[in-house]
Design a protein around this motif. Structure first.
Motif, PDB file in Angstrom:
ATOM      1  N   VAL A  32       7.741  10.662 -11.006  1.00 22.47           N
ATOM      2  CA  VAL A  32       7.818   9.525 -10.095  1.00 22.47           C
ATOM      3  C   VAL A  32       9.221   9.474  -9.505  1.00 22.47           C
ATOM      4  O   VAL A  32      10.196   9.307 -10.235  1.00 22.47           O
ATOM      5  N   ASP A  33       9.299   9.643  -8.200  1.00 23.38           N
ATOM      6  CA  ASP A  33      10.585   9.646  -7.495  1.00 23.38           C
ATOM      7  C   ASP A  33      11.592  10.585  -8.151  1.00 23.38           C
ATOM      8  O   ASP A  33      12.768  10.271  -8.295  1.00 23.38           O
ATOM      9  N   LYS A  54      -0.371   5.087  -7.784  1.00 28.73           N
ATOM     10  CA  LYS A  54      -0.193   5.198  -6.334  1.00 28.73           C
ATOM     11  C   LYS A  54      -0.915   4.069  -5.606  1.00 28.73           C
ATOM     12  O   LYS A  54      -0.417   3.557  -4.598  1.00 28.73           O
ATOM     13  N   PHE A  57       1.401   1.028  -6.174  1.00 23.66           N
ATOM     14  CA  PHE A  57       2.719   1.163  -5.550  1.00 23.66           C
ATOM     15  C   PHE A  57       2.680   2.334  -4.565  1.00 23.66           C
ATOM     16  O   PHE A  57       3.149   3.432  -4.877  1.00 23.66           O
ATOM     17  N   LEU A  60       5.818   4.853  -3.697  1.00 24.20           N
ATOM     18  CA  LEU A  60       6.387   5.802  -4.654  1.00 24.20           C
ATOM     19  C   LEU A  60       5.981   7.234  -4.311  1.00 24.20           C
ATOM     20  O   LEU A  60       4.874   7.493  -3.835  1.00 24.20           O
ATOM     21  N   ARG A  61       6.885   8.159  -4.563  1.00 26.18           N
ATOM     22  CA  ARG A  61       6.572   9.588  -4.428  1.00 26.18           C
ATOM     23  C   ARG A  61       6.137  10.078  -5.802  1.00 26.18           C
ATOM     24  O   ARG A  61       6.938  10.160  -6.738  1.00 26.18           O
ATOM     25  N   ILE A  62       4.868  10.389  -5.935  1.00 24.81           N
ATOM     26  CA  ILE A  62       4.298  10.755  -7.236  1.00 24.81           C
ATOM     27  C   ILE A  62       3.761  12.175  -7.169  1.00 24.81           C
ATOM     28  O   ILE A  62       3.035  12.533  -6.239  1.00 24.81           O
TER      29      ILE A  62
END
Length: 75
Positions: A32-33, A54, A57, A60-62
């Motif tokens: 995550v991030d 996801k 949120f 977020l870059r997952i």
């Protein structure tokens, strides 16, 4: 005055140290991030957790990190 019980010593339990900046050696891990988070045994479990996170949120870059292949799978 009642006698006090003898002091007992306990040894700390050793467990593997999990760090957010070191890739795991086995299984699938959510990234995550850019930080490693929860670890899962199967890809299906990791995908389910990633999609749930996801959906809650979306900013977020997952990614899912596959330790066996040393590859990241975008979500």
């Amino acid at each position: 005055m009642p006698p006090t019980p003898a002091a007992t010593t306990t040894k700390p339990v050793s467990r593997p140290v999990l760090r957010a900046d070191v890739p795991p050696e086995a299984g699938f891990t959510l990234q995550v991030d850019g930080h490693f988070k929860n670890q899962f045994e199967t890809l299906a479990q990791a995908k389910q957790a990633a999609t749930d996170l996801k959906s809650r949120f979306p900013i977020l870059r997952i990614e899912i990190y596959d330790a066996a292949k040393k590859a990241r799978l975008p979500i």
